[in-house]
Design a protein around this motif. Structure first.
Motif, PDB file in Angstrom:
ATOM      1  N   LEU A 119       9.022 -49.637  42.739  1.00 59.47           N
ATOM      2  CA  LEU A 119       9.305 -49.696  41.302  1.00 59.47           C
ATOM      3  C   LEU A 119      10.792 -49.515  41.019  1.00 59.47           C
ATOM      4  O   LEU A 119      11.347 -50.161  40.123  1.00 59.47           O
ATOM      5  CB  LEU A 119       8.487 -48.638  40.559  1.00 59.47           C
ATOM      6  N   ALA A 120      11.450 -48.663  41.773  1.00 64.75           N
ATOM      7  CA  ALA A 120      12.886 -48.452  41.568  1.00 64.75           C
ATOM      8  C   ALA A 120      13.676 -49.687  41.982  1.00 64.75           C
ATOM      9  O   ALA A 120      14.638 -50.078  41.305  1.00 64.75           O
ATOM     10  CB  ALA A 120      13.357 -47.235  42.347  1.00 64.75           C
ATOM     11  N   ILE A 121      13.285 -50.319  43.090  1.00 63.33           N
ATOM     12  CA  ILE A 121      14.001 -51.512  43.569  1.00 63.33           C
ATOM     13  C   ILE A 121      13.824 -52.678  42.605  1.00 63.33           C
ATOM     14  O   ILE A 121      14.769 -53.427  42.351  1.00 63.33           O
ATOM     15  CB  ILE A 121      13.528 -51.889  44.986  1.00 63.33           C
ATOM     16  N   THR A 122      12.631 -52.833  42.073  1.00 62.86           N
ATOM     17  CA  THR A 122      12.377 -53.959  41.165  1.00 62.86           C
ATOM     18  C   THR A 122      12.898 -53.708  39.758  1.00 62.86           C
ATOM     19  O   THR A 122      12.821 -54.588  38.911  1.00 62.86           O
ATOM     20  CB  THR A 122      10.869 -54.264  41.086  1.00 62.86           C
ATOM     21  N   GLY A 123      13.414 -52.505  39.493  1.00 62.98           N
ATOM     22  CA  GLY A 123      13.998 -52.222  38.188  1.00 62.98           C
ATOM     23  C   GLY A 123      13.012 -51.717  37.163  1.00 62.98           C
ATOM     24  O   GLY A 123      13.349 -51.559  35.994  1.00 62.98           O
ATOM     25  N   ARG A 124      11.790 -51.444  37.556  1.00 63.92           N
ATOM     26  CA  ARG A 124      10.790 -50.961  36.607  1.00 63.92           C
ATOM     27  C   ARG A 124      10.811 -49.443  36.466  1.00 63.92           C
ATOM     28  O   ARG A 124      10.129 -48.895  35.621  1.00 63.92           O
ATOM     29  CB  ARG A 124       9.416 -51.423  37.047  1.00 63.92           C
ATOM     30  N   LEU A 125      11.572 -48.762  37.325  1.00 62.87           N
ATOM     31  CA  LEU A 125      11.688 -47.317  37.271  1.00 62.87           C
ATOM     32  C   LEU A 125      13.137 -46.961  37.545  1.00 62.87           C
ATOM     33  O   LEU A 125      13.740 -47.447  38.500  1.00 62.87           O
ATOM     34  CB  LEU A 125      10.774 -46.668  38.329  1.00 62.87           C
ATOM     35  N   HIS A 126      13.687 -46.122  36.711  1.00 61.29           N
ATOM     36  CA  HIS A 126      15.073 -45.719  36.891  1.00 61.29           C
ATOM     37  C   HIS A 126      15.209 -44.955  38.198  1.00 61.29           C
ATOM     38  O   HIS A 126      14.308 -44.221  38.605  1.00 61.29           O
ATOM     39  CB  HIS A 126      15.517 -44.849  35.697  1.00 61.29           C
ATOM     40  N   TRP A 127      16.335 -45.063  38.863  1.00 63.35           N
ATOM     41  CA  TRP A 127      16.508 -44.438  40.168  1.00 63.35           C
ATOM     42  C   TRP A 127      16.457 -42.907  40.093  1.00 63.35           C
ATOM     43  O   TRP A 127      16.042 -42.248  41.030  1.00 63.35           O
ATOM     44  CB  TRP A 127      17.801 -44.902  40.843  1.00 63.35           C
ATOM     45  N   VAL A 128      16.835 -42.342  38.946  1.00 60.23           N
ATOM     46  CA  VAL A 128      16.766 -40.886  38.797  1.00 60.23           C
ATOM     47  C   VAL A 128      15.297 -40.435  38.773  1.00 60.23           C
ATOM     48  O   VAL A 128      14.926 -39.434  39.395  1.00 60.23           O
ATOM     49  CB  VAL A 128      17.510 -40.429  37.524  1.00 60.23           C
ATOM     50  N   GLY A 129      14.458 -41.165  38.072  1.00 59.15           N
ATOM     51  CA  GLY A 129      13.036 -40.857  38.055  1.00 59.15           C
ATOM     52  C   GLY A 129      12.424 -40.976  39.442  1.00 59.15           C
ATOM     53  O   GLY A 129      11.604 -40.146  39.845  1.00 59.15           O
ATOM     54  N   ALA A 130      12.831 -42.010  40.181  1.00 56.76           N
ATOM     55  CA  ALA A 130      12.329 -42.166  41.547  1.00 56.76           C
ATOM     56  C   ALA A 130      12.767 -41.001  42.427  1.00 56.76           C
ATOM     57  O   ALA A 130      11.980 -40.479  43.221  1.00 56.76           O
ATOM     58  CB  ALA A 130      12.822 -43.483  42.134  1.00 56.76           C
ATOM     59  N   ALA A 131      14.004 -40.584  42.283  1.00 53.12           N
ATOM     60  CA  ALA A 131      14.506 -39.461  43.083  1.00 53.12           C
ATOM     61  C   ALA A 131      13.753 -38.175  42.743  1.00 53.12           C
ATOM     62  O   ALA A 131      13.416 -37.390  43.636  1.00 53.12           O
ATOM     63  CB  ALA A 131      16.001 -39.285  42.856  1.00 53.12           C
ATOM     64  N   LEU A 132      13.467 -37.957  41.467  1.00 51.72           N
ATOM     65  CA  LEU A 132      12.721 -36.758  41.067  1.00 51.72           C
ATOM     66  C   LEU A 132      11.306 -36.753  41.636  1.00 51.72           C
ATOM     67  O   LEU A 132      10.821 -35.730  42.119  1.00 51.72           O
ATOM     68  CB  LEU A 132      12.669 -36.645  39.547  1.00 51.72           C
ATOM     69  N   VAL A 133      10.637 -37.900  41.589  1.00 49.32           N
ATOM     70  CA  VAL A 133       9.275 -37.976  42.118  1.00 49.32           C
ATOM     71  C   VAL A 133       9.272 -37.763  43.630  1.00 49.32           C
ATOM     72  O   VAL A 133       8.411 -37.087  44.171  1.00 49.32           O
ATOM     73  CB  VAL A 133       8.624 -39.324  41.741  1.00 49.32           C
ATOM     74  N   LEU A 134      10.250 -38.305  44.314  1.00 48.44           N
ATOM     75  CA  LEU A 134      10.291 -38.170  45.768  1.00 48.44           C
ATOM     76  C   LEU A 134      10.692 -36.762  46.209  1.00 48.44           C
ATOM     77  O   LEU A 134      10.347 -36.328  47.303  1.00 48.44           O
ATOM     78  CB  LEU A 134      11.238 -39.203  46.368  1.00 48.44           C
ATOM     79  N   ILE A 135      11.414 -36.032  45.375  1.00 42.03           N
ATOM     80  CA  ILE A 135      11.879 -34.698  45.757  1.00 42.03           C
ATOM     81  C   ILE A 135      10.841 -33.609  45.457  1.00 42.03           C
ATOM     82  O   ILE A 135      10.955 -32.493  45.980  1.00 42.03           O
ATOM     83  CB  ILE A 135      13.238 -34.385  45.076  1.00 42.03           C
TER      84      ILE A 135
END
Length: 169
Positions: free
Chosen positions: A48-64
């Motif tokens: 989702l982050a790569i395709t632009g559907r999720l902001h990279w900050v949100g992706a980082a928060l979910v992964l952390i």
């Protein structure tokens, strides 16, 4: 075309994961399923982050988040003064190695006399070892906590048996 390749890779990965979980021992299955779910969420978030559907900050928060949970657990172990800050938000069971306070009252009740022990088990004064054990077995089968009885009754029945058997010895 790229979506088709991605779907094929996901299907192959899911099949491989299923085979690995199926061939593992029952003790390891739960851990592997949990790790597979975490990995699946991580892959979805990255896609989702790569395709632009999720902001990279949100992706980082979910992964952390999983890493943050482990870090807080380790911090509370090494810095015990932090524990009161997290206790109300924690659903973990208490550490079995920690010191535990005794219960406020004695669950076994007052000590038994020989007369009371015989009355509880329903045996005569001249009852032998086998009769005491048989009476105990019948009562404990009826009044065991797993069969609708309670801990207090079971402990009194056990104490009566122990007392009468110690008197006979």
């Amino acid at each position: 075309m790229a979506r088709l390749i991605l779907l094929i890779l996901i299907a192959i990965g899911a099949w491989y994961l299923w085979q690995k979980i199926k061939s593992s021992s029952p003790q390891e299955r739960r851990k592997q399923i949990f790790m597979a779910c975490i990995a699946g969420v991580a892959v979805i978030v990255v896609v989702l982050a790569i395709t632009g559907r999720l902001h990279w900050v949100g992706a980082a928060l979910v992964l952390i988040l999983p890493v943050l949970g482990r870090l807080l657990s380790q911090l509370s172990r090494y810095l015990p003064w932090l524990m009161p800050l997290f206790e109300k938000y924690s659903n973990r069971r208490p550490n079995p190695g920690a010191t535990q306070h005794p219960p406020p009252h004695n669950s076994e009740g007052p000590p038994l006399s020989e007369h009371e022990a015989r009355r509880i088990l329903g045996v005569d004064a001249d009852a032998g070892r086998d009769e005491i054990i048989s009476a105990h077995r019948k009562l404990i089968q009826k009044l065991h906590p797993d069969r609708g009885g309670n801990d207090y009754l079971a402990s009194r029945i056990n104490a009566a048996k122990e007392l009468l058997l110690s008197i006979l010895s």
